[in-house]
Design a protein around this motif. Structure first.
Motif, PDB file in Angstrom:
ATOM      1  N   VAL A 147      -6.652   4.096  11.609  1.00 49.22           N
ATOM      2  CA  VAL A 147      -7.562   4.851  10.875  1.00 49.22           C
ATOM      3  C   VAL A 147      -6.533   3.780   9.357  1.00 49.22           C
ATOM      4  O   VAL A 147      -5.676   4.016   8.653  1.00 49.22           O
ATOM      5  CB  VAL A 147      -7.236   6.265  10.864  1.00 49.22           C
ATOM      6  CG1 VAL A 147      -5.945   6.639  10.264  1.00 49.22           C
ATOM      7  CG2 VAL A 147      -8.591   6.587   9.482  1.00 49.22           C
ATOM      8  N   CYS A 148      -7.677   3.531   8.792  1.00 50.61           N
ATOM      9  CA  CYS A 148      -7.472   3.609   7.069  1.00 50.61           C
ATOM     10  C   CYS A 148      -7.323   3.927   6.477  1.00 50.61           C
ATOM     11  O   CYS A 148      -8.607   5.142   6.116  1.00 50.61           O
ATOM     12  CB  CYS A 148      -8.183   2.445   6.225  1.00 50.61           C
ATOM     13  SG  CYS A 148      -7.643   1.859   4.535  1.00 50.61           S
ATOM     14  N   HIS A 149      -6.074   4.464   5.863  1.00 52.48           N
ATOM     15  CA  HIS A 149      -5.969   5.798   4.806  1.00 52.48           C
ATOM     16  C   HIS A 149      -6.262   6.185   3.095  1.00 52.48           C
ATOM     17  O   HIS A 149      -6.886   6.815   2.646  1.00 52.48           O
ATOM     18  CB  HIS A 149      -4.640   6.733   4.732  1.00 52.48           C
ATOM     19  CG  HIS A 149      -3.665   6.659   5.825  1.00 52.48           C
ATOM     20  ND1 HIS A 149      -4.160   8.538   7.213  1.00 52.48           N
ATOM     21  CD2 HIS A 149      -2.612   6.480   6.831  1.00 52.48           C
ATOM     22  CE1 HIS A 149      -3.714   7.273   8.066  1.00 52.48           C
ATOM     23  NE2 HIS A 149      -2.636   6.947   7.960  1.00 52.48           N
ATOM     24  N   VAL A 150      -7.174   4.759   3.024  1.00 56.97           N
ATOM     25  CA  VAL A 150      -7.373   4.613   1.592  1.00 56.97           C
ATOM     26  C   VAL A 150      -9.173   5.069   1.938  1.00 56.97           C
ATOM     27  O   VAL A 150      -9.435   5.519   1.280  1.00 56.97           O
ATOM     28  CB  VAL A 150      -7.451   3.367   1.531  1.00 56.97           C
ATOM     29  CG1 VAL A 150      -8.163   2.349  -0.170  1.00 56.97           C
ATOM     30  CG2 VAL A 150      -5.276   2.904   0.611  1.00 56.97           C
ATOM     31  N   CYS A 203       1.009  -1.267   0.633  1.00 59.12           N
ATOM     32  CA  CYS A 203       0.097   0.149   0.027  1.00 59.12           C
ATOM     33  C   CYS A 203       0.910   0.814  -0.194  1.00 59.12           C
ATOM     34  O   CYS A 203       2.162   1.227   0.219  1.00 59.12           O
ATOM     35  CB  CYS A 203      -0.711   0.303   1.312  1.00 59.12           C
ATOM     36  SG  CYS A 203      -2.303   1.096   1.394  1.00 59.12           S
ATOM     37  N   CYS A 218      -7.904  -3.080   6.567  1.00 57.71           N
ATOM     38  CA  CYS A 218      -7.057  -3.136   5.546  1.00 57.71           C
ATOM     39  C   CYS A 218      -6.561  -3.525   4.136  1.00 57.71           C
ATOM     40  O   CYS A 218      -7.653  -4.759   4.503  1.00 57.71           O
ATOM     41  CB  CYS A 218      -5.854  -3.646   6.306  1.00 57.71           C
ATOM     42  SG  CYS A 218      -4.195  -3.223   5.238  1.00 57.71           S
ATOM     43  N   VAL A 219      -6.911  -2.342   3.200  1.00 52.70           N
ATOM     44  CA  VAL A 219      -7.175  -3.010   2.098  1.00 52.70           C
ATOM     45  C   VAL A 219      -6.124  -2.901   0.970  1.00 52.70           C
ATOM     46  O   VAL A 219      -5.598  -2.965   0.071  1.00 52.70           O
ATOM     47  CB  VAL A 219      -8.780  -1.784   1.213  1.00 52.70           C
ATOM     48  CG1 VAL A 219     -10.011  -2.315   2.012  1.00 52.70           C
ATOM     49  CG2 VAL A 219      -7.701  -1.159   1.443  1.00 52.70           C
ATOM     50  N   ALA A 220      -4.490  -3.430   1.104  1.00 48.35           N
ATOM     51  CA  ALA A 220      -3.966  -2.980   1.111  1.00 48.35           C
ATOM     52  C   ALA A 220      -3.512  -4.313   0.021  1.00 48.35           C
ATOM     53  O   ALA A 220      -4.123  -5.503   0.488  1.00 48.35           O
ATOM     54  CB  ALA A 220      -2.233  -3.313   1.425  1.00 48.35           C
ATOM     55  N   TYR A 247       0.279   3.844   2.041  1.00 51.18           N
ATOM     56  CA  TYR A 247       1.305   3.846   2.996  1.00 51.18           C
ATOM     57  C   TYR A 247       1.323   3.848   3.875  1.00 51.18           C
ATOM     58  O   TYR A 247       1.700   3.635   5.180  1.00 51.18           O
ATOM     59  CB  TYR A 247      -0.721   4.766   3.565  1.00 51.18           C
ATOM     60  CG  TYR A 247      -1.701   5.793   2.923  1.00 51.18           C
ATOM     61  CD1 TYR A 247      -1.146   7.372   3.015  1.00 51.18           C
ATOM     62  CD2 TYR A 247      -2.650   5.395   1.594  1.00 51.18           C
ATOM     63  CE1 TYR A 247      -1.906   7.971   2.532  1.00 51.18           C
ATOM     64  CE2 TYR A 247      -3.150   6.329   1.047  1.00 51.18           C
ATOM     65  CZ  TYR A 247      -2.876   7.839   1.307  1.00 51.18           C
ATOM     66  OH  TYR A 247      -3.999   8.219   0.459  1.00 51.18           O
ATOM     67  N   ILE A 248       2.287   2.525   3.702  1.00 48.61           N
ATOM     68  CA  ILE A 248       2.121   1.114   3.780  1.00 48.61           C
ATOM     69  C   ILE A 248       4.247   1.725   4.040  1.00 48.61           C
ATOM     70  O   ILE A 248       4.777   0.808   4.360  1.00 48.61           O
ATOM     71  CB  ILE A 248       2.329   0.186   4.676  1.00 48.61           C
ATOM     72  CG1 ILE A 248       2.772  -0.431   6.025  1.00 48.61           C
ATOM     73  CG2 ILE A 248       1.603  -1.134   3.533  1.00 48.61           C
ATOM     74  CD1 ILE A 248       1.605  -0.300   7.095  1.00 48.61           C
ATOM     75  N   CYS A 302      -1.158   2.999  10.254  1.00 51.61           N
ATOM     76  CA  CYS A 302      -2.742   3.101   9.789  1.00 51.61           C
ATOM     77  C   CYS A 302      -2.767   1.263  10.578  1.00 51.61           C
ATOM     78  O   CYS A 302      -1.935   1.101  11.424  1.00 51.61           O
ATOM     79  CB  CYS A 302      -2.350   2.652   8.585  1.00 51.61           C
ATOM     80  SG  CYS A 302      -1.698   1.274   8.107  1.00 51.61           S
ATOM     81  N   LEU A 303      -4.482   1.294   9.876  1.00 50.29           N
ATOM     82  CA  LEU A 303      -4.590   0.012  10.447  1.00 50.29           C
ATOM     83  C   LEU A 303      -3.395  -0.992  10.802  1.00 50.29           C
ATOM     84  O   LEU A 303      -2.942  -2.363  11.598  1.00 50.29           O
ATOM     85  CB  LEU A 303      -5.743  -1.174   9.866  1.00 50.29           C
ATOM     86  CG  LEU A 303      -7.058   0.263   9.940  1.00 50.29           C
ATOM     87  CD1 LEU A 303      -8.337   0.083   9.573  1.00 50.29           C
ATOM     88  CD2 LEU A 303      -7.316   0.453  11.517  1.00 50.29           C
ATOM     89  N   LYS A 304      -2.047  -1.018   9.413  1.00 43.17           N
ATOM     90  CA  LYS A 304      -1.529  -2.551   9.321  1.00 43.17           C
ATOM     91  C   LYS A 304      -0.543  -2.541  10.263  1.00 43.17           C
ATOM     92  O   LYS A 304       0.218  -3.410  10.825  1.00 43.17           O
ATOM     93  CB  LYS A 304      -1.038  -2.485   8.077  1.00 43.17           C
ATOM     94  CG  LYS A 304      -0.592  -3.328   7.475  1.00 43.17           C
ATOM     95  CD  LYS A 304      -0.271  -3.671   5.662  1.00 43.17           C
ATOM     96  CE  LYS A 304       0.834  -4.838   5.599  1.00 43.17           C
ATOM     97  NZ  LYS A 304       0.350  -5.963   5.140  1.00 43.17           N
TER      98      LYS A 304
HETATM   99  S1  SF4 Z   1      -4.878  -0.115   3.201  1.00 39.92           S
HETATM  100 FE1  SF4 Z   1      -5.198   0.963   5.245  1.00 39.92          FE
HETATM  101  S2  SF4 Z   1      -4.738   0.025   6.972  1.00 39.92           S
HETATM  102 FE2  SF4 Z   1      -3.489  -1.639   5.142  1.00 39.92          FE
HETATM  103  S3  SF4 Z   1      -1.971  -0.443   4.859  1.00 39.92           S
HETATM  104 FE3  SF4 Z   1      -3.368   1.018   3.816  1.00 39.92          FE
HETATM  105  S4  SF4 Z   1      -3.743   2.405   4.853  1.00 39.92           S
HETATM  106 FE4  SF4 Z   1      -2.570   1.214   6.236  1.00 39.92          FE
END
Ligand code: SF4
Ligand code: FAD
Length: 337
Positions: free
Chosen positions: A147-150, A124, A157-159, A126-127, A140-142
């Motif tokens: 929170v999930c920024h997506v 992702c 989590c939707v990575a 964000y990760i 984030c959640l992971k």
């Molecule tokens: S999908 Fe959301 S929770 Fe998962 S890694 Fe990306 S930002 Fe983080």
């Protein structure tokens, strides 16, 4: 340059019994490493904090490709380069060979293994960043956040599953062999993945993937793989898709399977695919079915609407590959409009 803090011990077993004993002994404190091409960058980014790293490379039982009458059997340590260049693999499973050839760049394919590719962590935007970068956003959640920024409001989590061989192996009906202190079990590759980006593997922390069994396809089976990426090499998929179908002498297509990935936490099977005479209209129908089901997210750093528009183009290119006319030009930002 990012460095690894030496806070863990590296163990180098030589047999599968030793691997299983170590997994049993160290539980969740242990992590496996094969080629290290994904594990090491993630370690440097502070995504993992193992106490023990179990290096699989000395386990000779995990190497080699067996050509059995009914299947091809790949050891988990078979290299992506080997899968790309083995002429017998290419002759029997051209889509798998093609997927391996489109992973990353030559250096990663020399180091990276099939087992590591199948067990690749989700990705992702964000990760896959440094701890400092992620910390500025509050995690984030992971990892390290709530929170999930997506999805912003979502609690899941939707990575994205980003491994290129996974959709192909699902399309070919492959199974994996998993070994743990409890014994051996077999799982269809499709069932190896769950819809959770935090950890998308239906694999216990004490299990090691040992072999991949791919049924030998019948004479009418055709198969293709295609991938969209930012540049013509190196990059993870912005989207990928694997296609398989039977084609008879009269050009009638049946038993189709179409799998898309790099969209959600697990590869997605496209349903209600058409059958019938293989022509431009049928291929367009496949493209429409895929377009209706595939909804890219902002988990990957490329415009989501543009990625969705590329879905039918990816499908036509997968058909070209399945019919032995794969383009030598990679499908990337420079030629996908
Ligand atoms: S999908 Fe959301 S929770 Fe998962 S890694 Fe990306 S930002 Fe983080
Ligand atoms: C610049 C760059 C670009 C990349 N591009 C792509 C790409 O386009 N497509 C793609 O698919 N990948 C890509 N990768 C990721 C990676 O190179 C490949 O997925 C590779 O196949 C991973 O294999 P490995 O042996 O190096 O795995 P490792 O990094 O050693 O391990 C990956 C994960 O699998 C686990 N693991 C490894 N072996 C086993 C096993 N036998 N049983 C259970 N768990 C196991 C590890 O614990 C770890 O969590 C890229 C990497 C880099 C650095």
């Amino acid at each position: 340059m990012l460095r690894i803090a030496p806070t863990f011990e590296v163990l180098r077993p030589e047999t599968l019994d030793e691997v299983v004993n170590l997994l049993d002994q160290h539980g969740e404190a242990a992590r496996l490493i094969a080629g290290g091409t994904d594990f090491v960058p993630n370690l440097k980014h502070g995504l993992y904090a193992p106490e023990v790293v179990i290096d699989l490379k000395g386990v000779s039982a995990l190497r080699g490709i067996e050509h059995r009458p009914e299947s091809l059997v790949f050891g988990a340590l078979v290299g992506l380069h080997e899968m790309e260049t083995d002429t017998r693999v290419h002759a029997v499973l051209p889509s798998l060979s093609r997927a391996a050839s489109l992973v990353a760049g030559p250096q990663q394919r020399r180091m990276g293994t099939l087992g590591g590719n199948l067990c690749l962590d989700t990705r992702c935007v964000y990760i896959n960043q440094t701890e400092f970068w992620r910390g500025a956003l509050g995690g984030c959640l992971k990892k390290d956040g709530d929170v999930c920024h997506v999805t912003v409001t979502g609690k899941k989590c939707v990575a994205a599953a980003s491994n290129d061989t996974a959709p192909v192996l699902i399309s070919l009906g492959a199974t994996v062999e998993l070994l743990s202190p409890r014994g051996v079990r077999h799982l269809p590759v499709d069932e190896l993945y769950i819809n959770d980006g935090i950890r998308n593997l239906a694999l216990g922390h004490d299990e090691v993937l040992t072999r991949v069994f791919v049924p030998r396809p019948g004479p009418q089976r055709r198969m293709g793989f295609e991938k969209l990426r930012t540049r013509g090499a190196i990059d993870f998929p912005l989207l990928n898709c694997a296609l398989a179908f039977d084609l008879d002498e009269a050009e009638n297509l049946s038993e189709p399977v179409l799998i898309f990935s790099a969209v959600a936490a697990r590869p997605r099977s496209i349903s209600q695919l058409p059958v019938g005479r293989l022509d431009a209209a049928l291929i367009a129908e496949f493209g429409q079915r895929a377009f209706a089901s595939v909804r890219p997210l902002t988990n990957i750093n490329a415009d989501v609407d543009w990625r969705r528009e590329m879905v039918p183009h990816l499908v036509s290119r997968a058909f070209e590959a399945a019919l032995g006319r794969a383009s030598a030009t990679p499908f990337s930002l420079s030629n996908a409009r």
